[in-house]
Scaffold this motif. Structure first.
Motif, PDB file in Angstrom:
ATOM      1  N   TRP A 210       0.818  -1.218   0.000  1.00 29.26           N
ATOM      2  CA  TRP A 210       0.000   0.000   0.000  1.00 29.26           C
ATOM      3  C   TRP A 210       0.855   1.273   0.000  1.00 29.26           C
TER       4      TRP A 210
ATOM      5  N   GLY B 280      -7.340   2.079   9.095  1.00 31.84           N
ATOM      6  CA  GLY B 280      -6.431   1.922  10.228  1.00 31.84           C
ATOM      7  C   GLY B 280      -7.158   1.148  11.316  1.00 31.84           C
TER       8      GLY B 280
ATOM      9  N   ARG C  21     -15.506   8.769   1.315  1.00 26.63           N
ATOM     10  CA  ARG C  21     -14.472   8.210   0.429  1.00 26.63           C
ATOM     11  C   ARG C  21     -15.133   7.664  -0.845  1.00 26.63           C
TER      12      ARG C  21
ATOM     13  N   ASP D 280      -2.487  -4.955  -1.594  1.00 23.80           N
ATOM     14  CA  ASP D 280      -3.501  -4.109  -0.960  1.00 23.80           C
ATOM     15  C   ASP D 280      -4.510  -3.619  -2.002  1.00 23.80           C
ATOM     16  N   ASP D 281      -5.154  -2.529  -1.709  1.00 20.91           N
ATOM     17  CA  ASP D 281      -6.247  -1.977  -2.519  1.00 20.91           C
ATOM     18  C   ASP D 281      -5.803  -1.735  -3.971  1.00 20.91           C
TER      19      ASP D 281
ATOM     20  N   ASP E 109      -3.532   3.648  10.715  1.00 22.61           N
ATOM     21  CA  ASP E 109      -2.872   4.071   9.470  1.00 22.61           C
ATOM     22  C   ASP E 109      -1.643   4.910   9.793  1.00 22.61           C
TER      23      ASP E 109
ATOM     24  N   TRP F 203      -5.983  -7.813  -0.066  1.00 17.21           N
ATOM     25  CA  TRP F 203      -6.852  -6.832   0.600  1.00 17.21           C
ATOM     26  C   TRP F 203      -8.255  -6.895  -0.010  1.00 17.21           C
TER      27      TRP F 203
ATOM     28  N   TRP G   9      -5.187  -4.233  11.870  1.00 17.58           N
ATOM     29  CA  TRP G   9      -4.272  -3.132  11.546  1.00 17.58           C
ATOM     30  C   TRP G   9      -4.518  -2.033  12.578  1.00 17.58           C
TER      31      TRP G   9
ATOM     32  N   LYS H 214      -6.693  -9.195   4.246  1.00 16.68           N
ATOM     33  CA  LYS H 214      -6.858  -7.960   5.040  1.00 16.68           C
ATOM     34  C   LYS H 214      -8.263  -7.455   4.750  1.00 16.68           C
TER      35      LYS H 214
ATOM     36  N   ASP I 174     -10.927  -4.815   5.153  1.00 15.89           N
ATOM     37  CA  ASP I 174     -11.000  -3.388   5.483  1.00 15.89           C
ATOM     38  C   ASP I 174     -12.454  -2.919   5.586  1.00 15.89           C
TER      39      ASP I 174
ATOM     40  N   ASN J 280     -14.020   1.139   5.475  1.00 15.34           N
ATOM     41  CA  ASN J 280     -13.442   2.480   5.468  1.00 15.34           C
ATOM     42  C   ASN J 280     -14.372   3.665   5.615  1.00 15.34           C
TER      43      ASN J 280
ATOM     44  N   CYS K 206      -9.312  -4.466   9.654  1.00 13.75           N
ATOM     45  CA  CYS K 206      -8.817  -3.127   9.362  1.00 13.75           C
ATOM     46  C   CYS K 206     -10.036  -2.232   9.198  1.00 13.75           C
TER      47      CYS K 206
HETATM   48  C1  DGJ Z   1      -7.295   1.879   4.747  1.00 11.58           C
HETATM   49  C2  DGJ Z   1      -6.260   0.998   5.376  1.00 11.58           C
HETATM   50  O1  DGJ Z   1      -6.093   1.343   6.717  1.00 11.58           O
HETATM   51  C3  DGJ Z   1      -4.962   1.120   4.604  1.00 11.58           C
HETATM   52  O2  DGJ Z   1      -3.975   0.320   5.211  1.00 11.58           O
HETATM   53  C4  DGJ Z   1      -5.181   0.696   3.186  1.00 11.58           C
HETATM   54  O3  DGJ Z   1      -5.504  -0.669   3.131  1.00 11.58           O
HETATM   55  C5  DGJ Z   1      -6.295   1.533   2.564  1.00 11.58           C
HETATM   56  N1  DGJ Z   1      -7.488   1.489   3.374  1.00 11.58           N
HETATM   57  C6  DGJ Z   1      -6.612   1.051   1.178  1.00 11.58           C
HETATM   58  O4  DGJ Z   1      -7.670   1.715   0.639  1.00 11.58           O
END
Ligand code: DGJ
Length: 717
Positions: A333, A518, A440, A363-364, A537, A408, A534, A473, A475, A477, A515
């Motif tokens: 990432w 973060g 986002r 990752d993403d 961040d 991810w 995680w 992972k 996530d 967000n 995650c």
């Molecule tokens: C938020 C995560 O905390 C980061 O580590 C990363 O994976 C991003 N998302 C990717 O969009």
């Protein structure tokens, strides 16, 4: 030693390792709290005084429940403090008064709570007491569950509310636990913060008359307030004094409500946040609260932490990885963000392999049309223009290099610009007729709907079956908005757990890491399924002093993802040495998140040594006892150590923030070693006595620079 529940003349006495939890029934059938503290012998506690104060405002019998410590207080009678639950009955009022109606003991069993993660027996001796309370006129019966383990000083509580009337009833609030503590000067400790500042330690004195609601209503358990609090004697510190901890096994909106009444007595309640909550149950139906873990320690905050660390590693997390050393990973990432192709990833993996790194995490940005963070979420199929070999082909190439392959995903989300959204616009959480708020550029899928959960389970299971993916992972967000009804957040949370149950159950060998932007969903509910999360961040080593220090108060270091990233740091611009970045990250699940192909050969040599070092100590991280030594919240230093259970080995970290000219550095006294053992620090080859390290302490020799740090690896000789 067996975990014991003793029922003696209307008292219930639960005995943990070194603690007693005692309840009593009064003559009117009210269930009163007597004690949760250092272990007591079993006596007839029914004679003891169970009310705090003789004064009464109520006629005719002079019984004021407000003056009595209670287990699950009702609303509408003589206790005017905040109730543990509020249920609107068929008559349209919320008045109730629960009276005792029986109990059962389940030897060797922990309760299985419908749809929610909960503690398990593991290999421990355990007993569960279920006490039934009811109010026929209000039409409810409440079963309170109390689980006690032989090896812990914890009581795991939950409540089940059952509608015993012929009408529907509406639950407006239902805490998992309530404890009333007698007046003494106490501090509240909780964990505040925000994105990149997760779980900041806050401690302050409780004042008579106040109500503090340590609560979050942002959707997940949140960056800002964690579902873990402590109530500490004013003199209690890391290693001494009485402390009670309260940790909720739940990932949605939560509340830890602490009220200090007019007499100075303290009521602590923990559970689902009543704000925006409502749950209707029909005749014969029940509502289940999540579990609240209540911990007692008479050796300070550290005692609370070590109880929770072991409970969560051995009796909550069901992953086979929970107490196993984890592979050292490299994540792309911060190396590439969205700007990568297959060959770039392969070059990172090849370089990583040279250093001894074991797992490559993509990752993403690998799927759909995901070339930035405005599109693609929901389309869990590979972007072939970036990755022509597909995920299966890429995994194979990574495996051929000699690394495991990880991926991810963010399955709870959808971008409006995605094939999934175009096919199912109604699957995103929304209020009909209103444009949902984007965060986002994304919306949240409606996990209260079975078909949406089924879709996610199938899409992710197909993905996991399509290639040799050994790590995920997961996530999440954004905060939650546009909830279409009261109680929605709980429905969503149940959907999330259903998905977790199905996917982690079907792929038991996969290592899952939670995650949420973060560490925005760092809680015991997530830990039940995913052994690591995680942490933040913010990967700057010095910011991590605080974040990791205070996170460790409630969660094992084996749950904290900790990576070495580039300097200057991408989040706060701080420049730190590669040494300090690794030294800080060792006390967690260690990895790298930088463009390793751009490192100099000297740096690569250093990384090789770091990876080898972590492999030497990682068994301590997943199974040792963790001691915080010096607080970065109070000093210019941060220090901790992890000691093996048999005390034969330890890892010690001492970090300094700023360098000060012509000044003596602080002496650090270790904890948890044996005073009878001698230890060799295999890094410096120096020999010390355990007593010397713990009682006299050591003065670390730092390099003359800001953000310097020192580590030790002690082995019994
Ligand atoms: C938020 C995560 O905390 C980061 O580590 C990363 O994976 C991003 N998302 C990717 O969009």
């Amino acid at each position: 030693m067996a975990a014991i529940v003793v029922v003696n003349n209307n008292t219930f006495h639960l005995q943990g390792r070194e603690s007693s939890y005692i309840m009593a029934l009064n003559e009117s059938g009210d269930l009163l709290h007597v004690y949760f503290g250092k272990k007591l012998k079993d006596r007839d506690y029914s004679k003891m005084r169970t009310s705090w104060h003789a004064w009464t405002a109520f006629d005719p019998d002079g019984c004021t429940l407000e003056n009595a410590p209670q287990e699950y207080p009702s609303y509408g009678y003589t206790d005017l403090r905040p109730p543990a639950y509020l249920v609107k009955n068929g008559q349209g009022n919320c008045v109730s008064q629960l009276k005792y109606s029986g109990y059962e003991i389940y030897e060797g069993e922990t309760p299985k709570i419908q749809g929610l993660p909960c503690v398990t027996e593991g290999n421990k001796s355990v007993s569960t007491l279920a006490i039934k309370l009811s109010d026929g006129q209000a039409g409810i019966c409440v079963t309170l569950y109390y689980t006690v383990f032989d090896e812990y000083d914890v009581i795991v509580r939950s409540a089940v509310i059952t509608n015993i009337s012929n009408d529907n009833v509406e639950i407006k609030s239902a805490y998992s636990a309530n404890i009333d503590m007698a007046r003494t000067e106490k501090d509240i400790i909780y964990f505040s913060g925000g994105w990149a500042r997760e779980r900041e330690y806050v401690r302050r004195r409780l004042c008579q008359g106040e109500i503090c609601d340590i609560a979050n209503a942002r959707g997940g358990s949140g960056h800002c307030i964690n579902p873990f609090i402590m109530i500490a004697d004013k003199a209690a510190d890391e290693n001494s004094g009485e402390v009670h901890g309260f940790s909720l096994i739940y990932s949605g909106n939560h509340s830890s409500r602490v009220s200090c009444d007019q007499l100075g007595n303290i009521r602590v309640q923990q559970g689902i946040n009543p704000f925006g909550f409502s749950w209707k149950i029909g005749s014969g139906e029940s509502f289940y609260t999540p579990q609240s873990v209540i911990v007692y320690s008479d050796n300070g905050i550290g005692g609370i932490s070590r109880e929770l660390h072991d409970l969560y590693r051995y009796n909550l997390c069901r992953s086979k990885w929970s107490d196993k050393p984890r592979p050292v990973l490299i994540n792309n990432w911060e190396a590439t963000y969205f700007d990568f192709d297959e060959e770039k990833l392969i070059s990172i993996a090849q370089k990583a392999k040279e250093t001894g790194i074991e797992l490559f995490v993509l990752d993403d940005g690998w799927f759909g049309n995901r070339n930035d963070d405005r599109r693609g979420l929901g389309d869990w199929y590979v972007n072939k223009s970036k990755l022509p070999s597909g995920i299966d082909g890429l995994a194979e190439r990574i495996n051929d290099i000699g690394l495991k392959f990880g991926l991810w995903i963010e399955p709870e989300m959808v971008n409006p610009d995605s094939d999934l959204y175009r096919a199912h616009p109604d699957w995103a959480i929304h209020v009909p007729g209103r444009e949902p708020a984007q965060s986002r550029s994304q919306l949240i899928l409606d996990l209260s709907r079975k078909e949406v959960c089924d879709y996610i389970i199938k899409a992710i299971s197909d993905l996991l079956s399509s290639a040799n993916i050994e790590y995920i992972k997961w996530d999440m967000n954004r905060p939650m908005t546009d909830m279409p009804c009261e109680g929605y957040n709980h429905k969503y949370t149940l959907g999330f757990y259903r998905i977790m149950e199905a996917i982690t159950g079907a792929f038991p060998n996969v290592l899952f890491e939670g995650c949420s932007g973060g560490g925005g969903r760092f809680d015991a509910g997530v830990l039940a399924y995913m052994p690591q999360i995680w942490t933040s961040d913010n990967s700057d080593a010095v910011a991590r002093y605080k974040i990791q220090y205070s996170t460790s108060m409630g969660y094992p270091v084996s749950s904290m993802g900790a990576h070495v990233t580039a300097s200057p740091n991408h989040q706060n611009g701080r420049q730190t040495s590669l040494e300090t970045r690794a030294n800080t990250a060792y006390a967690g699940i260690f990895g790298y998140e930088l463009d390793i192909t751009k490192m100099s050969s000297d740096e690569i040599d250093e990384v090789k040594k770091q990876v080898a070092f972590y492999k030497d100590i990682r068994h301590l991280i997943v199974s040792g006892d963790f001691y915080r030594l010096i607080s970065p919240y109070e000093t210019n230093y941060c220090s901790w150590c992890v000691v093996s259970k048999d005390k034969s080995e330890a890892f010690v970290f001492i970090g300094r923030v700023l360098s000060i000219a012509d000044y003596e550095d602080q002496v650090i006294k270790l904890y948890g070693l044996s005073e009878d053992f001698d230890y060799k620090d295999v890094i410096s080859d120096k020999i010390y006595g355990g007593d010397e390290l713990m009682y006299m302490g050591i003065r670390p020799s730092f390099k003359t620079q800001d953000f310097a740090s020192v580590i030790m690896h002690l082995k019994k000789i």
